[in-house]
Motif scaffolding. Structure first.
Motif, short mmCIF file in Angstrom:
data_model
loop_
_atom_site.label_atom_id
_atom_site.label_comp_id
_atom_site.label_asym_id
_atom_site.label_seq_id
_atom_site.Cartn_x
_atom_site.Cartn_y
_atom_site.Cartn_z
N LEU A 132 -2.92 0.84 -4.30
CA LEU A 132 -2.93 -0.51 -3.76
C LEU A 132 -2.39 -1.51 -4.77
CD1 LEU A 132 -6.69 -0.41 -2.61
CD2 LEU A 132 -4.70 0.12 -1.19
N VAL A 155 -5.34 0.65 7.59
CA VAL A 155 -4.94 0.05 6.32
C VAL A 155 -4.30 -1.33 6.54
CG1 VAL A 155 -3.20 0.33 4.52
CG2 VAL A 155 -4.82 2.16 4.98
N ILE A 199 3.80 -1.01 3.80
CA ILE A 199 3.21 0.30 3.52
C ILE A 199 4.37 1.22 3.19
CG2 ILE A 199 1.97 2.30 4.44
CD1 ILE A 199 0.32 0.50 6.17
N GLY A 223 -8.40 3.08 -3.60
CA GLY A 223 -7.19 3.54 -2.92
C GLY A 223 -7.15 5.02 -2.62
N VAL A 249 0.87 -1.18 0.00
CA VAL A 249 0.00 0.00 0.00
C VAL A 249 0.90 1.23 0.00
CG1 VAL A 249 -1.78 1.29 1.25
CG2 VAL A 249 -1.83 -1.22 1.24
#
Ligand SMILES: [Zn+2]
Length: 282
Positions: free
Chosen positions: A93, A195, A204, A108, A81
């Protein structure tokens, strides 16, 4: 400017702020492009340059760029992400090794995660979006509002303090700036936890101008974001800064051209999806 001859250009990729329709190639009135209402950008560029052309939301494209060429490159991962924290906040994403675009191509939009439902007004019309707190614009606005109450701060000497000024003053120990910065990282961390729990990604990645603050941003966001996520999501994930940095924009545009057009094109472009990248799937 890249020193590549025109004959070697096989396709054009465009990474642009949304909302837009990546399938039809139409820009749909992005707030930061006033007057661009339903502009058929792909057909215009295709005609002008005589090359197959694709457009993608810049943060969606950024996710793919980091997955193939940036932070994801050296890792065995399938789910990433990407957050861009800049003038606004955007997201992209990569799920199970592929870009996730959603039904209308606008998945997203992580800047509009609600972090406080009665909170600050966001440009999208809702209240309490992440972007209304953590974008560079909102960090600066929150500092201005705090200064307007008369609270003493080194920032009061500046005509129009920016998010970067807030970060620097916080580092220097200014109480007002420290409070604004700590609030910002706490809100970002809460969004990270959301998330992590929704997507359970391995990674992430944080990019965009505000992340130039480096460790001052990453350390508290990473620590609190991971701590708040559910155990399995926390243990399988990490939160890191973009590895492409200032090159992200141009690499994003290229990544989208490779992803959407690579199979249709002969020659070098057909093999351009990064050879030797362990996570890539054609
Ligand atoms: Zn919003």
């Amino acid at each position: 400017m890249a020193s590549v001859s025109w004959e070697r250009i096989g396709a054009v990729g465009i990474a642009c702020g949304g909302p837009l329709d990546p399938f039809e190639g139409v820009i749909q009135s992005p707030p930061n492009l006033p007057g661009w209402d339903d502009v058929p950008l792909v057909s215009i560029v295709q005609e002008a340059l005589d090359r197959p052309t694709v457009v993608e939301n810049d943060a969606t494209a950024g996710a793919l760029a980091e997955f193939w060429y940036g932070a994801g490159r050296s890792r065995e991962i399938r789910d990433l992400v990407y957050f861009t924290i800049s003038t606004g906040v955007g997201g992209g994403l990569v799920l199970d090794g592929r870009l996730h675009r959603g039904a209308a191509g606008n998945a997203g939009e992580l800047g509009h995660l609600t972090v406080y439902y009665l909170g600050r007004q966001c440009g999208c019309g809702r209240r309490g979006c992440l972007e209304a707190y953590a974008s560079g614009t909102s960090i600066a606005a929150r500092a201005r509002e705090a200064l307007a109450t008369g609270e003493p701060s080194s920032l009061a000497a500046l005509e129009s303090p920016t998010a970067r000024d807030v970060a620097e003053a916080a580092l220097a120990g200014d109480r007002l700036a420290m409070r604004i910065w700590d609030e910002t990282t706490a809100i970002l961390a809460s969004a990270m936890a959301n998330v992590l729990d929704i997507f359970n990604p391995e990674l992430i990645v944080l990019g965009g101008g505000v992340t130039r603050a480096g460790d001052q941003l990453l350390r508290p966001v990473r620590e609190a974001g991971l701590a708040q996520a559910m155990g399995p999501a926390r243990r399988s994930a990490d939160i890191v800064l973009s590895e492409l940095g200032d090159q992200l924009g141009v690499v994003s545009a290229a990544a989208v051209a490779f992803e959407r057009l690579g199979d249709r094109l002969a020659g070098p472009l057909a093999q351009a999806v990064p050879a030797g990248v362990s996570n890539a799937r054609r």
